[in-house]
Design a protein around this motif. Structure first.
Motif, PDB file in Angstrom:
ATOM      1  N   ASN A  61       0.970  -1.071   0.048  1.00 53.77           N
ATOM      2  CA  ASN A  61       0.053   0.111   0.003  1.00 53.77           C
ATOM      3  C   ASN A  61       0.817   1.363  -0.002  1.00 53.77           C
ATOM      4  OD1 ASN A  61       0.962   0.246   2.797  1.00 53.77           O
ATOM      5  ND2 ASN A  61      -0.945  -0.808   3.572  1.00 53.77           N
ATOM      6  N   LEU A  62       0.379   2.140  -0.058  1.00 53.67           N
ATOM      7  CA  LEU A  62       0.967   3.455   0.132  1.00 53.67           C
ATOM      8  C   LEU A  62       1.923   3.782   1.081  1.00 53.67           C
ATOM      9  CD1 LEU A  62       1.391   6.245  -1.667  1.00 53.67           C
ATOM     10  CD2 LEU A  62      -0.132   7.269  -0.167  1.00 53.67           C
ATOM     11  N   ILE A  63       1.597   3.441   1.994  1.00 51.00           N
ATOM     12  CA  ILE A  63       2.563   3.558   3.319  1.00 51.00           C
ATOM     13  C   ILE A  63       3.805   2.707   3.379  1.00 51.00           C
ATOM     14  CG2 ILE A  63       2.764   3.359   6.155  1.00 51.00           C
ATOM     15  CD1 ILE A  63       0.862   5.650   4.852  1.00 51.00           C
ATOM     16  N   THR A  64       3.479   1.389   3.007  1.00 46.60           N
ATOM     17  CA  THR A  64       4.760   0.477   2.971  1.00 46.60           C
ATOM     18  C   THR A  64       5.458   0.726   2.027  1.00 46.60           C
ATOM     19  OG1 THR A  64       3.262  -1.010   2.006  1.00 46.60           O
ATOM     20  CG2 THR A  64       3.297  -1.280   4.242  1.00 46.60           C
ATOM     21  N   SER A  66       5.965   3.559   0.621  1.00 50.00           N
ATOM     22  CA  SER A  66       6.764   4.816   0.998  1.00 50.00           C
ATOM     23  C   SER A  66       7.981   4.507   1.762  1.00 50.00           C
ATOM     24  CB  SER A  66       6.080   5.752   1.452  1.00 50.00           C
ATOM     25  OG  SER A  66       4.749   6.268   0.582  1.00 50.00           O
ATOM     26  N   VAL A  67       7.761   3.714   2.743  1.00 51.27           N
ATOM     27  CA  VAL A  67       8.863   3.166   3.593  1.00 51.27           C
ATOM     28  C   VAL A  67       9.936   2.649   2.875  1.00 51.27           C
ATOM     29  CG1 VAL A  67       9.590   1.713   5.719  1.00 51.27           C
ATOM     30  CG2 VAL A  67       7.391   3.312   5.737  1.00 51.27           C
TER      31      VAL A  67
END
Length: 88
Positions: A61-64, A66-67
């Motif tokens: 997803n966007l969070i993982t 991005s990380v």
């Protein structure tokens, strides 16, 4: 509003941007960030593809993304460690 006024304002803005120059820096920064997020998603895809043998699945997803994209391999390793030891 009068269509002539709208087109005049848009034309004036375009002329000002042509003479002054468009703000290129923020667009370059946004483009680089987008590329890093896409690379992070690809890294997560490969981890999920090869991690099926050890029952490892990290959601993409966007969070993982991005990380793993911004932090690189250490961020990806942190996500794997969090998934294996903390979340499971």
């Amino acid at each position: 509003m009068d269509p002539i006024l709208v087109f005049s304002v848009i034309g004036g803005i375009i002329l000002i941007l042509l003479f002054v120059g468009a703000p290129i820096r923020p667009l370059q920064w946004l483009g680089r960030l987008s590329i890093k997020i896409i690379i992070g998603a690809l890294l997560l895809f490969f981890v999920n593809a090869f991690g099926t043998s050890i029952d490892l699945h990290i959601p993409i997803n966007l969070i993982t993304s991005s990380v793993s994209g911004v932090l690189g391999i250490p961020g990806l390793a942190a996500l794997v460690i969090i998934k294996m030891f903390i979340v499971s």
